[in-house]
Enzyme design. Sequence first.
Site, mmCIF file in Angstrom:
data_model
loop_
_atom_site.group_PDB
_atom_site.id
_atom_site.type_symbol
_atom_site.label_atom_id
_atom_site.label_comp_id
_atom_site.label_asym_id
_atom_site.label_seq_id
_atom_site.Cartn_x
_atom_site.Cartn_y
_atom_site.Cartn_z
ATOM 1 N N LYS A 1 -2.646 9.311 5.951
ATOM 2 C CA LYS A 1 -3.897 8.641 5.581
ATOM 3 C C LYS A 1 -5.082 9.351 6.245
ATOM 4 C CE LYS A 1 -1.447 4.396 4.760
ATOM 5 N NZ LYS A 1 -0.901 3.143 5.278
ATOM 6 N N GLN B 1 -1.602 -1.154 9.828
ATOM 7 C CA GLN B 1 -0.386 -0.475 9.350
ATOM 8 C C GLN B 1 0.832 -1.391 9.535
ATOM 9 O OE1 GLN B 1 -0.146 2.627 7.788
ATOM 10 N NE2 GLN B 1 1.969 2.019 7.486
ATOM 11 N N ASP C 1 -6.346 -2.571 1.590
ATOM 12 C CA ASP C 1 -4.942 -2.604 1.157
ATOM 13 C C ASP C 1 -4.737 -3.679 0.086
ATOM 14 O OD1 ASP C 1 -3.161 -0.752 2.122
ATOM 15 O OD2 ASP C 1 -2.833 -1.770 4.041
#
Length: 293
Positions: free
Chosen positions: A53, A97, A120
């Site tokens: 990322k 994460q 997300d």
Amino acid sequence: MAVIIDGKEIAAKVREELKEKVDAMVNSEKRRPCLAVILVGEDPASKIYVRNKQRACAEVGIAQELYTLAENVSQESLEYIIDSLAQRSDVDGILLQMPIPQHLDPKRALAHIPAEKDVDAFLPENIGHIMRGDYGFLPCTPAGVIELLHRYGIDPDGKECVVVGRSDIVGKPMAMMLLHENGTVTICHRHTRNLGEHTRRADILVAAAGCAKMITADMVKEGAAVIDVGMNRDGEGRLCGDVDFASVEPKASYITPVPGGVGPMTVAMLMKNTVAAAEKHILKEKKCYEQRG
Ligand code: NDP
């Protein structure tokens, strides 16, 4: 012989297009999108995902901040960090994460991310928007699948679409997005009887079960477009998908490989969501400024 869908190439194109947008934003608004990533603990796979990322951010021109927290961090400390990022006007996206260590409650932690920074698209508010086809942020993996279908001219309109898997982050939103694209959608899961009967009807088959090579040639219709979301290890420890690529590929019209199919698209869609978040923040700031006169 199927067309092999090149997720790496499409993801690179998406990043290139986003870089142009970011460059324009920096020029006109003097502002660069910023993504804050929180990594808890030492999970090696998570570290790799975070590194990917970060690389993508650097390529697109998105500023990034990484917060690495100890494995034993408390729920309160984690939430305090998210709250402080939530308040910062220069942070456009916040990503926690997953997975996080077992002693932490992911839902409670995620609830501290404001919906407009939830790049997300894990929050109920953003998931709810998907139900209504009113897309703000889309969950990155199914959004990546839709992008691949579009770029290869595969139109779900009127087609039989079968999704194997019903998780909140892949299967369910995937099915909903295919529905909004006018596909006739079936969702399969562990309780589905005669899985093959469903998958054999599919013009577009999306496998997102997390079972190595479970979709074999006899489960696929001749000429189907087969999208493999799965990321598993085979008996020899090699990365493989949910689809038995060797046997299915000769039967399919399109197929995604693993690796190099859906995986790279997930990160590209995260970049897209972050840029979209920054655009929204700029618009909001301008409106506030105008209202104040
Ligand atoms: P989950 O484990 O959360 O969900 C798996 C789903 O598949 C469940 O709904 C389960 O059914 C269903 N399922 C499992 N086994 C079978 C089976 N034998 N027959 C029918 N249905 C089955 O996984 P995720 O959705 O998070 O991920 C799915 C896969 O995609 C994994 O391999 C994951 O690593 C990969 N992935 C890849 C990404 C990428 O970027 N390429 C990103 C995210 C995930 P039930 O609900 O009944 O238990």
